[in-house]
Write a protein that holds these residues in place. Structure first.
Motif, short mmCIF file in Angstrom:
data_model
loop_
_atom_site.label_atom_id
_atom_site.label_comp_id
_atom_site.label_asym_id
_atom_site.label_seq_id
_atom_site.Cartn_x
_atom_site.Cartn_y
_atom_site.Cartn_z
N TYR A 1 0.81 -1.22 0.00
CA TYR A 1 0.00 0.00 0.00
C TYR A 1 0.85 1.27 0.00
O TYR A 1 0.42 2.30 -0.51
CB TYR A 1 -0.97 -0.02 1.18
N GLU A 2 2.07 1.20 0.53
CA GLU A 2 2.96 2.36 0.48
C GLU A 2 3.47 2.60 -0.95
O GLU A 2 3.79 3.72 -1.32
CB GLU A 2 4.15 2.16 1.41
N ASN A 3 3.54 1.51 -1.74
CA ASN A 3 4.08 1.61 -3.10
C ASN A 3 3.06 1.20 -4.15
O ASN A 3 3.42 0.85 -5.27
CB ASN A 3 5.32 0.72 -3.24
N GLU A 4 1.79 1.28 -3.79
CA GLU A 4 0.72 0.74 -4.64
C GLU A 4 0.74 1.31 -6.05
O GLU A 4 0.65 0.57 -7.04
CB GLU A 4 -0.64 1.00 -3.99
N LYS A 5 0.86 2.62 -6.18
CA LYS A 5 0.81 3.24 -7.51
C LYS A 5 1.95 2.76 -8.40
O LYS A 5 1.75 2.43 -9.57
CB LYS A 5 0.85 4.77 -7.38
N THR A 6 3.15 2.71 -7.84
CA THR A 6 4.30 2.27 -8.63
C THR A 6 4.20 0.78 -8.97
O THR A 6 4.44 0.38 -10.12
CB THR A 6 5.62 2.54 -7.87
N LEU A 7 3.85 -0.04 -7.99
CA LEU A 7 3.71 -1.47 -8.23
C LEU A 7 2.65 -1.76 -9.28
O LEU A 7 2.87 -2.56 -10.20
CB LEU A 7 3.35 -2.19 -6.92
N ASP A 8 1.50 -1.11 -9.16
CA ASP A 8 0.43 -1.34 -10.12
C ASP A 8 0.81 -0.84 -11.51
O ASP A 8 0.43 -1.45 -12.53
CB ASP A 8 -0.86 -0.65 -9.66
N LYS A 9 1.56 0.25 -11.57
CA LYS A 9 2.02 0.77 -12.86
C LYS A 9 3.01 -0.21 -13.51
O LYS A 9 2.98 -0.42 -14.73
CB LYS A 9 2.68 2.14 -12.68
N ILE A 10 3.89 -0.79 -12.71
CA ILE A 10 4.83 -1.78 -13.22
C ILE A 10 4.07 -2.97 -13.80
O ILE A 10 4.35 -3.44 -14.90
CB ILE A 10 5.79 -2.24 -12.11
N GLU A 11 3.09 -3.47 -13.04
CA GLU A 11 2.31 -4.62 -13.49
C GLU A 11 1.55 -4.30 -14.78
O GLU A 11 1.55 -5.09 -15.73
CB GLU A 11 1.34 -5.03 -12.37
N GLU A 12 0.92 -3.14 -14.82
CA GLU A 12 0.15 -2.74 -16.00
C GLU A 12 1.04 -2.61 -17.22
O GLU A 12 0.71 -3.09 -18.32
CB GLU A 12 -0.56 -1.41 -15.72
N THR A 13 2.20 -1.96 -17.05
CA THR A 13 3.14 -1.77 -18.16
C THR A 13 3.67 -3.10 -18.66
O THR A 13 3.75 -3.35 -19.86
CB THR A 13 4.32 -0.87 -17.72
N PHE A 14 4.01 -3.97 -17.72
CA PHE A 14 4.55 -5.28 -18.10
C PHE A 14 3.51 -6.10 -18.86
O PHE A 14 3.83 -6.75 -19.86
CB PHE A 14 5.02 -6.03 -16.86
N ARG A 15 2.27 -6.09 -18.41
CA ARG A 15 1.22 -6.84 -19.12
C ARG A 15 1.09 -6.35 -20.56
O ARG A 15 0.97 -7.15 -21.50
CB ARG A 15 -0.12 -6.68 -18.40
N GLN A 16 1.11 -5.03 -20.74
CA GLN A 16 0.96 -4.47 -22.08
C GLN A 16 2.13 -4.88 -22.97
O GLN A 16 1.93 -5.30 -24.12
CB GLN A 16 0.87 -2.95 -22.00
N LEU A 17 3.34 -4.78 -22.45
CA LEU A 17 4.52 -5.10 -23.23
C LEU A 17 4.61 -6.59 -23.56
O LEU A 17 5.00 -6.97 -24.67
CB LEU A 17 5.79 -4.66 -22.50
N SER A 18 4.24 -7.43 -22.62
CA SER A 18 4.38 -8.87 -22.83
C SER A 18 3.34 -9.42 -23.81
O SER A 18 3.45 -10.56 -24.25
CB SER A 18 4.31 -9.62 -21.50
N ARG A 19 2.33 -8.62 -24.14
CA ARG A 19 1.40 -9.03 -25.19
C ARG A 19 2.09 -9.02 -26.55
O ARG A 19 1.72 -9.78 -27.45
CB ARG A 19 0.17 -8.10 -25.21
N GLU A 20 3.08 -8.14 -26.69
CA GLU A 20 3.83 -8.07 -27.94
C GLU A 20 4.81 -9.24 -28.05
O GLU A 20 5.00 -9.82 -29.12
CB GLU A 20 4.60 -6.75 -28.01
N GLN A 21 5.45 -9.57 -26.93
CA GLN A 21 6.44 -10.65 -26.89
C GLN A 21 6.61 -11.07 -25.43
O GLN A 21 6.89 -10.24 -24.57
CB GLN A 21 7.78 -10.18 -27.46
N ASP A 22 6.42 -12.37 -25.17
CA ASP A 22 6.55 -12.86 -23.80
C ASP A 22 8.01 -12.76 -23.35
O ASP A 22 8.92 -13.24 -24.04
CB ASP A 22 6.07 -14.31 -23.72
#
Length: 211
Positions: A42-63
């Motif tokens: 919860y202290e790092n929620e925004k950054t953690l969630d942004k990392i997860e969101e960015t990674f999901r988007q990128l890995s759709r192009e190439q795992d």
């Protein structure tokens, strides 16, 4: 008079003992993996969630997967997954060869590098996709691990804190343990680890391995 002094002494001793017990209990709770992991999220929620969101988007192009392999976060391992093979490349962080390799596999080099910078900012050591099936339907989750020093957790220097991001709400028992979706009386383990609830889609475990 002597009896009165003795009674007062016993009362003071009991109060002191109670205070010590309460303080120790509070310290143990504050240092418990569950409290630390939830607090860290919860202290790092925004950054953690942004990392997860960015990674999901990128890995759709190439795992792919990223792992920082040195304590100073200056060495990075890049794993590229194809239908039949896994390619592993080791780099110094941000050297030109890294961007060239990402581009060769049709990944957006600038976005991947920004992802790495976000990971470094919270000392996240590793991120990876895992596919699984529910009722015959393919789904996936994102694993992310953090070094203990980032959590400032006493007595846990040999442990890693691993978050699992699901793309749909999960089931948990009364103790917050992740349950199997098919048989909700059975605990669900991932890579042999028990996971505990942070929210409906995010849970965590404490492990001796960072992946």
């Amino acid at each position: 008079m002597a009896l009165l002094i003795l009674l007062k002494t016993d009362t003071v001793y009991c109060k002191l003992r109670y205070i010590v017990i309460v303080c120790c209990a509070a310290l143990l709770f504050a240092c418990s993996p569950r409290h630390i992991s939830t607090k860290y999220y919860y202290e790092n929620e925004k950054t953690l969630d942004k990392i997860e969101e960015t990674f999901r988007q990128l890995s759709r192009e190439q795992d792919f997967a990223i792992a920082f392999t040195s304590k100073n976060f200056k060495s990075v391992s890049l794993e590229i997954f194809t239908d039949s093979l896994k390619y592993i490349y080791d780099f110094e962080a941000y050297e030109p060869r890294l961007a060239d390799t990402l581009t060769a596999y049709h990944l957006n080099a600038n976005k991947v590098i920004k992802l790495m910078q976000m990971m470094q900012s919270i000392r996240s050591t590793w991120i990876r996709n895992l596919d699984y099936y529910v009722d015959g339907k393919k789904s996936n989750l994102v694993f992310m691990s953090m070094k203990p020093v980032a959590l400032k957790a006493p007595f846990s220097y040999k442990k890693y804190y691993i978050l699992a991001y699901f793309n749909q709400p999960q089931y948990f028992d009364s103790k917050g343990r992740l349950l199997d979706r098919m048989s909700r009386r059975r605990l669900r383990k991932i890579n042999g680890e028990e996971f505990l609830r942070i929210n409906d889609k995010v849970c965590y475990t404490v492990s001796g391995n960072f992946r």
